[in-house]
Scaffold this active site. Structure first.
Site, PDB file in Angstrom:
ATOM      1  N   LYS A  24      42.650  39.272  21.984  1.00 45.19           N
ATOM      2  CA  LYS A  24      41.451  38.648  22.539  1.00 45.19           C
ATOM      3  C   LYS A  24      40.307  39.645  22.555  1.00 45.19           C
ATOM      4  O   LYS A  24      39.174  39.337  22.185  1.00 45.19           O
ATOM      5  CB  LYS A  24      41.742  38.187  23.973  1.00 45.19           C
ATOM      6  CG  LYS A  24      40.499  37.813  24.744  1.00 45.19           C
ATOM      7  CD  LYS A  24      40.720  37.806  26.248  1.00 45.19           C
ATOM      8  CE  LYS A  24      40.586  39.168  26.855  1.00 45.19           C
ATOM      9  NZ  LYS A  24      40.614  39.178  28.324  1.00 45.19           N
ATOM     10  N   SER A  25      40.597  40.853  23.023  1.00 42.08           N
ATOM     11  CA  SER A  25      39.530  41.843  23.222  1.00 42.08           C
ATOM     12  C   SER A  25      38.928  42.278  21.895  1.00 42.08           C
ATOM     13  O   SER A  25      37.710  42.446  21.774  1.00 42.08           O
ATOM     14  CB  SER A  25      40.098  43.055  23.964  1.00 42.08           C
ATOM     15  OG  SER A  25      40.453  42.661  25.274  1.00 42.08           O
ATOM     16  N   ARG A  29      35.048  41.352  20.505  1.00 41.67           N
ATOM     17  CA  ARG A  29      34.133  42.428  20.068  1.00 41.67           C
ATOM     18  C   ARG A  29      33.700  42.209  18.620  1.00 41.67           C
ATOM     19  O   ARG A  29      32.529  42.352  18.271  1.00 41.67           O
ATOM     20  CB  ARG A  29      34.826  43.793  20.197  1.00 41.67           C
ATOM     21  CG  ARG A  29      34.873  44.297  21.622  1.00 41.67           C
ATOM     22  CD  ARG A  29      35.850  45.465  21.724  1.00 41.67           C
ATOM     23  NE  ARG A  29      35.828  46.065  23.040  1.00 41.67           N
ATOM     24  CZ  ARG A  29      36.371  45.540  24.136  1.00 41.67           C
ATOM     25  NH1 ARG A  29      36.981  44.365  24.077  1.00 41.67           N
ATOM     26  NH2 ARG A  29      36.312  46.164  25.306  1.00 41.67           N
ATOM     27  N   ARG A 123      33.247  35.824  39.858  1.00 42.99           N
ATOM     28  CA  ARG A 123      33.510  37.218  39.470  1.00 42.99           C
ATOM     29  C   ARG A 123      32.199  38.021  39.417  1.00 42.99           C
ATOM     30  O   ARG A 123      31.140  37.466  39.160  1.00 42.99           O
ATOM     31  CB  ARG A 123      34.253  37.237  38.116  1.00 42.99           C
ATOM     32  CG  ARG A 123      35.617  36.565  38.235  1.00 42.99           C
ATOM     33  CD  ARG A 123      36.344  36.474  36.915  1.00 42.99           C
ATOM     34  NE  ARG A 123      36.643  37.777  36.347  1.00 42.99           N
ATOM     35  CZ  ARG A 123      37.178  37.955  35.140  1.00 42.99           C
ATOM     36  NH1 ARG A 123      37.460  36.886  34.387  1.00 42.99           N
ATOM     37  NH2 ARG A 123      37.423  39.152  34.698  1.00 42.99           N
ATOM     38  N   GLN A 170      33.944  46.246  31.340  1.00 44.01           N
ATOM     39  CA  GLN A 170      33.261  45.324  30.425  1.00 44.01           C
ATOM     40  C   GLN A 170      31.742  45.485  30.468  1.00 44.01           C
ATOM     41  O   GLN A 170      31.054  45.217  29.480  1.00 44.01           O
ATOM     42  CB  GLN A 170      33.649  43.876  30.746  1.00 44.01           C
ATOM     43  CG  GLN A 170      35.133  43.600  30.498  1.00 44.01           C
ATOM     44  CD  GLN A 170      35.568  42.230  30.987  1.00 44.01           C
ATOM     45  OE1 GLN A 170      34.755  41.432  31.442  1.00 44.01           O
ATOM     46  NE2 GLN A 170      36.863  41.959  30.905  1.00 44.01           N
ATOM     47  N   ASP A 306      46.092  44.685  32.740  1.00 42.73           N
ATOM     48  CA  ASP A 306      46.473  43.314  32.354  1.00 42.73           C
ATOM     49  C   ASP A 306      47.996  43.176  32.252  1.00 42.73           C
ATOM     50  O   ASP A 306      48.506  42.057  32.146  1.00 42.73           O
ATOM     51  CB  ASP A 306      45.837  42.913  31.004  1.00 42.73           C
ATOM     52  CG  ASP A 306      44.362  42.531  31.154  1.00 42.73           C
ATOM     53  OD1 ASP A 306      43.833  42.560  32.285  1.00 42.73           O
ATOM     54  OD2 ASP A 306      43.732  42.206  30.125  1.00 42.73           O
ATOM     55  N   LYS A 333      39.661  39.572  39.200  1.00 41.74           N
ATOM     56  CA  LYS A 333      39.872  38.984  37.855  1.00 41.74           C
ATOM     57  C   LYS A 333      39.943  37.456  37.989  1.00 41.74           C
ATOM     58  O   LYS A 333      39.282  36.899  38.860  1.00 41.74           O
ATOM     59  CB  LYS A 333      41.143  39.562  37.252  1.00 41.74           C
ATOM     60  CG  LYS A 333      41.103  41.093  37.135  1.00 41.74           C
ATOM     61  CD  LYS A 333      40.850  41.546  35.752  1.00 41.74           C
ATOM     62  CE  LYS A 333      40.835  43.053  35.705  1.00 41.74           C
ATOM     63  NZ  LYS A 333      40.498  43.573  34.417  1.00 41.74           N
ATOM     64  N   ARG A 378      47.736  34.970  33.229  1.00 39.28           N
ATOM     65  CA  ARG A 378      48.722  36.067  33.340  1.00 39.28           C
ATOM     66  C   ARG A 378      49.725  35.829  34.471  1.00 39.28           C
ATOM     67  O   ARG A 378      50.844  36.349  34.420  1.00 39.28           O
ATOM     68  CB  ARG A 378      48.025  37.419  33.487  1.00 39.28           C
ATOM     69  CG  ARG A 378      47.139  37.725  32.300  1.00 39.28           C
ATOM     70  CD  ARG A 378      46.899  39.177  32.021  1.00 39.28           C
ATOM     71  NE  ARG A 378      45.884  39.266  30.980  1.00 39.28           N
ATOM     72  CZ  ARG A 378      46.108  39.037  29.667  1.00 39.28           C
ATOM     73  NH1 ARG A 378      47.329  38.769  29.241  1.00 39.28           N
ATOM     74  NH2 ARG A 378      45.121  39.101  28.797  1.00 39.28           N
ATOM     75  N   LYS A 403      43.848  30.089  28.113  1.00 39.57           N
ATOM     76  CA  LYS A 403      42.737  31.063  28.119  1.00 39.57           C
ATOM     77  C   LYS A 403      42.913  32.101  27.015  1.00 39.57           C
ATOM     78  O   LYS A 403      41.951  32.474  26.345  1.00 39.57           O
ATOM     79  CB  LYS A 403      42.651  31.747  29.489  1.00 39.57           C
ATOM     80  CG  LYS A 403      41.461  32.702  29.626  1.00 39.57           C
ATOM     81  CD  LYS A 403      41.364  33.260  31.048  1.00 39.57           C
ATOM     82  CE  LYS A 403      40.047  33.991  31.293  1.00 39.57           C
ATOM     83  NZ  LYS A 403      39.971  35.341  30.759  1.00 39.57           N
TER      84      LYS A 403
HETATM   85  O1  LIG Z   1      36.972  44.833  27.491  1.00 41.49           O
HETATM   86  C1  LIG Z   1      37.905  44.034  27.424  1.00 41.49           C
HETATM   87  O2  LIG Z   1      38.175  43.389  26.396  1.00 41.49           O
HETATM   88  C2  LIG Z   1      38.744  43.834  28.621  1.00 41.49           C
HETATM   89  C3  LIG Z   1      38.727  44.759  29.644  1.00 41.49           C
HETATM   90  C4  LIG Z   1      39.565  44.620  30.855  1.00 41.49           C
HETATM   91  O3  LIG Z   1      38.741  44.183  31.908  1.00 41.49           O
HETATM   92  P1  LIG Z   1      38.110  45.191  33.027  1.00 41.49           P
HETATM   93  O4  LIG Z   1      37.364  46.239  32.323  1.00 41.49           O
HETATM   94  O5  LIG Z   1      37.270  44.236  33.810  1.00 41.49           O
HETATM   95  O6  LIG Z   1      39.276  45.732  33.810  1.00 41.49           O
HETATM   96  C5  LIG Z   1      40.702  43.622  30.653  1.00 41.49           C
HETATM   97  O7  LIG Z   1      41.284  43.309  31.903  1.00 41.49           O
HETATM   98  C6  LIG Z   1      40.215  42.345  30.014  1.00 41.49           C
HETATM   99  O8  LIG Z   1      41.275  41.425  29.828  1.00 41.49           O
HETATM  100  C7  LIG Z   1      39.618  42.636  28.656  1.00 41.49           C
HETATM  101  C1  LIG Z   2      40.924  39.740  32.891  1.00 40.37           C
HETATM  102  C2  LIG Z   2      41.089  39.048  31.772  1.00 40.37           C
HETATM  103  O1  LIG Z   2      40.104  38.497  31.022  1.00 40.37           O
HETATM  104  P1  LIG Z   2      38.493  38.516  31.096  1.00 40.37           P
HETATM  105  O2  LIG Z   2      38.085  39.589  32.071  1.00 40.37           O
HETATM  106  O3  LIG Z   2      38.045  38.799  29.716  1.00 40.37           O
HETATM  107  O4  LIG Z   2      38.117  37.141  31.575  1.00 40.37           O
HETATM  108  C3  LIG Z   2      42.446  38.870  31.203  1.00 40.37           C
HETATM  109  O5  LIG Z   2      42.560  38.387  30.050  1.00 40.37           O
HETATM  110  O6  LIG Z   2      43.428  39.167  31.880  1.00 40.37           O
END
Ligand SMILES: O=C(O)C1=C[C@@H](OP(=O)(O)O)[C@@H](O)[C@H](O)C1
Ligand SMILES: C=C(OP(=O)(O)O)C(=O)O
Length: 416
Positions: A24-25, A29, A123, A170, A306, A333, A378, A403
């Site tokens: 996903k990440s 990006r 959030r 993020q 995560d 989260k 999760r 999701k």
């Molecule tokens: O940059 C990213 O893709 C992510 C960063 C993490 O969040 P945080 O930086 O808010 O912990 C992670 O928990 C999320 O699922 C994806």
């Molecule tokens: C925290 C998560 O996602 P996001 O912050 O991208 O919504 C996740 O996928 O566990």
């Protein structure tokens, strides 16, 4: 009536290979960098799930054209466009989409509204609003201060900006990705300790693939180059299958994720190794083998949070308690993940203790339980692991896995 999914215990040791869906990440990006590059990029192995659909819609609002091919797991992006006046982005439940889009939208001279689901509206967004104002953008907080919905209007002159690191990484990643398209570049300084550090490394790596360099936390004005990008399988998703080998015993190999993965969450395998599982790493696979006999651990998971709920589920079957630290920020989260995981394990008759910055799980036999999932993919994916070994485990609202992993339960069943 709420739907439920029953997880059946596996009657024998596992012996399976899985190729989880794309990260996903990385997908989100790469979609954004591709949208900001003039020309055509192709993402191969991309994730198709609610969070990445949200980003596809978001980059279209910025003026990109997106051609998704779900069966082929490929997305073609025609980048370099501009948002239409009055553009509105629905980030749905996706933190990455909203937090990456706000700085990117601020590059342009027009006004873009960013909103999301009620869950995302709860959030925090204050740090990115503050940072964008420091960089010269106009930010209108259209709801409660510090939360979505918000409108951003550029252009973004850039310069030095300060942003906090302890709530979410993020905010920083989003600023870095918008940085090259600001007038003066961005020189970011952190005002508090950074959580989820490997995700910022990932940001640098994906930006580099699209031709932009980040020096420390400084990005100079530059242009993104379109490219063909191969997305790795999702390492957070892989944690459930590696965890399954630990819980049920036997062997699970995750293909496509190797020792030089961009994702910090591959380190979940190190935690299982500390618990007594055997881990074999190659250039393109990770294998966990376990007899099912596990020991409790005391770990800081600030880099790989995560996978904290995955560990909570595995810890139930160890021979001593497991303490997880360093993850107070996961209370903000999809749900308060510390409170939620402790509440649910207690519902199953287990002793679980909520700490300010994590939790402690005491092992024991879970009793038959219908687990609540709090709209958190999760929670659903992790708690399902208990059902691989204990009878009578049900997951309420299992569809929340959409999701990031719509096919999760089918893939979990296919393990045995
Ligand atoms: O940059 C990213 O893709 C992510 C960063 C993490 O969040 P945080 O930086 O808010 O912990 C992670 O928990 C999320 O699922 C994806
Ligand atoms: C925290 C998560 O996602 P996001 O912050 O991208 O919504 C996740 O996928 O566990």
């Amino acid at each position: 009536m709420t739907s439920t999914r029953t997880v059946r215990p596996v009657g024998r040791e596992l012996d399976a290979e899985v190729w989880p869906p794309g990260s996903k990440s990385i997908t989100n990006r790469a979609l954004l960098c591709a949208a900001l590059a003039s020309g055509v990029s192709t993402l191969r192995g991309a994730l198709f799930a609610d969070d990445t659909r949200a980003m596809m819609g978001a980059v279209e609002a910025l003026g990109a054209t997106v051609e998704p091919d779900e069966p082929g797991r490929t997305v073609v992006v025609h980048g370099g466009g501009r948002p239409a006046p009055g553009a509105v982005v629905d980030a749905r439940q996706s933190g990455t989409t909203a937090r990456f889009l706000l700085p990117a939208a601020a590059i342009f001279g027009s006004r873009t509204v960013v909103d999301g689901s009620a869950q995302l509206q709860a959030r925090p967004f204050g740090p990115v609003f503050d940072a964008l104002r420091q960089a010269g953008a106009k930010v209108e907080e259209l709801g409660e201060s510090g939360f979505l919905p918000a409108a951003v209007s550029g252009p973004l002159p850039g310069g030095p900006v300060h942003v906090s690191g302890h709530v979410s990484s993020q905010f920083l990643s989003g600023l870095l990705m918008a940085g090259p398209l600001t007038r003066d570049g961005l020189e970011v300084s952190l005002t508090s300790e950074l959580v989820s550090v490997p995700y910022v490394e990932m940001t640098r790596d994906v930006m580099a693939a699209f031709g932009v360099r980040v020096d420390d936390l400084t990005v100079r004005p530059a242009t993104y180059r379109p490219c063909a990008y191969d997305v790795e399988p999702d390492a957070s998703a892989a944690s459930y299958f590696l965890g399954a080998a630990a819980v049920a015993g036997g062997r699970v190999t995750v293909r496509g994720l190797g020792s030089d993965s961009l994702q910090g969450d591959v380190r979940f395998a190190d935690v299982l190794e500390q618990m007594g599982a055997t881990v074999t790493r190659t250039a393109d696979s990770l294998t966990v083998t376990s007899s099912g006999a596990l020991h409790g651990v005391d770990v800081d998971m600030a880099d790989i949070s995560d996978t904290a709920q995955t560990l909570a589920a595995v810890a139930v079957f160890a021979d001593s308690p497991t303490r997880v630290r360093g993850i107070g920020f996961i209370r903000r989260k999809e749900t308060d993940r510390i409170h939620a995981v402790v509440t649910e394990l207690r519902r199953a008759g287990l002793q679980a203790v909520e700490d300010e910055d994590g939790f402690t799980i005491h092992p024991g036999p879970p009793r038959p339980t219908a687990f609540h999932t709090y709209g958190d993919h999760r929670m659903a994916m992790s708690l399902a692991l208990l059902g691989l070994r204990a009878p009578g485990i049900e997951i309420l609202d299992p569809d929340c896995v959409a999701k990031t992993y719509p096919g999760y339960f089918a893939d979990l069943e296919a393990l045995s």
